[in-house]
Design a protein around this motif. Structure first.
Motif: not given
Length: 361
Positions: A39-65
């Protein structure tokens, strides 16, 4: 002629069940913790997916430093493995923070406000530790996969895999830019986390005192992980609120570490300088007192970094200065750390051999 009759025979008492030999490795405990970590690893994968979406969206929008330093990464679709690598790195640091906090809480005297016992906290600490190691490996593996995908030099598969393996998994193999230091620090943290984090499951072989002594060095692994992230992590290239938050999260770690040193769960680890009967040996007392002072100073320094916001990070629009620490200094630090660990192992083993001898005498 027979001799006098002996006492009447008595029936032998039922023998106690025979116990097998003490296991050398706690494989059963490791398997149980791996199951509990699902269960702990499953939660970690979900958090990882959320972080990936945020990073991807920032790069796609050109707003990542990050793009101000590495503009070629602007193609989010092409470099998705790299951003997944970064997402695993951030979730690994988060889980490392959680498991270090749990470990410090477990090894400190139980406060009255804590609603759960030490046993449950210890189980949480073990499962989150296993998840953290897996996330750290996934972070490195996805970077390896990204280097294999790029293949800018047109190498064959064999040469390509070997080149990527050396760059990612061989300490000192990555030889360009900030990664010469950052990746070296990250690999040292990864490779130290495995024996120091899994020492618990080999305590029957090494002895409880030795595994506890080794496991205490895990705080160094955490410090290296934070250093690696602040030096090379996505979205912390420049001074700013995000970098300040990362520093801010280190304050409770430092505070709880100081509390753990001042009020350890094991009475034998407490520093009693005023009690002649309970006073430890001078060298041990000096080491414990020095550790408490060092952690207190680090806590003050962390507080100063959070308040001022200045930690040596990059400044937008300004020239980047030379790194204050190079690979040579990192290797020297690692050699010093391994020497200290070797000395501690030697002292613990010597004391372990001396204790039975004193008992027999």
């Amino acid at each position: 002629m027979t001799g006098p009759a002996g006492p009447p025979s008595r029936p032998e008492p039922p023998s106690a069940p025979r116990r097998g030999p003490t296991p050398r490795t706690d494989w059963a405990g490791l398997r149980a913790d791996l199951r509990d970590a699902v269960p702990d690893a499953t939660a970690a994968l979900v958090i990882t997916a959320v972080i990936f979406v945020v990073l991807y969206a920032r790069i796609d929008a050109g707003s990542s430093p990050t793009l101000q330093v590495m503009p070629f990464l602007a193609d989010a679709d092409r470099y998705w493995m790299y951003w997944l690598c970064q997402a695993f790195g951030w979730s690994a640091l988060l889980w490392a923070w959680v498991t270090v906090m749990l470990g410090l809480l477990r090894s400190s005297a139980r406060p009255r406000w804590m609603p759960v016992g030490h046993a449950r906290v210890e189980r949480w600490h073990r499962t989150t530790s296993l998840t953290t190691i897996a996330l750290m490996f996934a972070h490195a593996f996805m970077f390896f996969a990204e280097l294999v995908r790029e293949n800018e030099d047109g190498l064959g598969w064999g040469a390509l895999l070997l080149s990527a393996f050396v760059d990612v998994f061989v300490p000192g193999g990555y030889s360009s830019g900030t990664g010469r230091v950052a990746i070296l620090i990250g690999l040292i943290a990864l490779y130290l986390s495995i024996p120091l984090g899994l020492a618990y499951y080999f305590r029957f072989r090494s002895g409880s005192r030795l595994w506890r002594a080794l496991h205490r060095f895990i705080i160094v692994v955490y410090a290296l992980s934070v250093w690696h992230t602040l030096l090379y992590g996505t979205n912390v290239w420049f001074d700013g609120w995000f970098r300040t938050v990362v520093w801010l999260l280190q304050l409770p770690v430092a505070a709880l570490f100081l509390i753990r040193l001042l009020t350890p769960a094991r009475p034998s680890e407490r520093l009693r300088l005023r009690d002649p009967e309970a006073r430890p040996r001078p060298l041990v007392a000096a080491a414990r007192l020095g550790g408490r002072i060092a952690v207190a100073v680090c806590t003050v320094v962390l507080l100063g970094v959070v308040i001022t916001g200045h930690d040596g990070g990059r400044t937008p629009g300004a020239e980047t200065g030379e790194l204050l620490v190079g690979p040579r200094e990192v290797w020297m630090g690692l050699a010093l750390l391994l020497t200290v660990i070797a000395v501690v192992v030697g002292v613990v083993r010597r004391d372990g051999r001396a204790a039975p001898a004193a008992t027999d005498g």
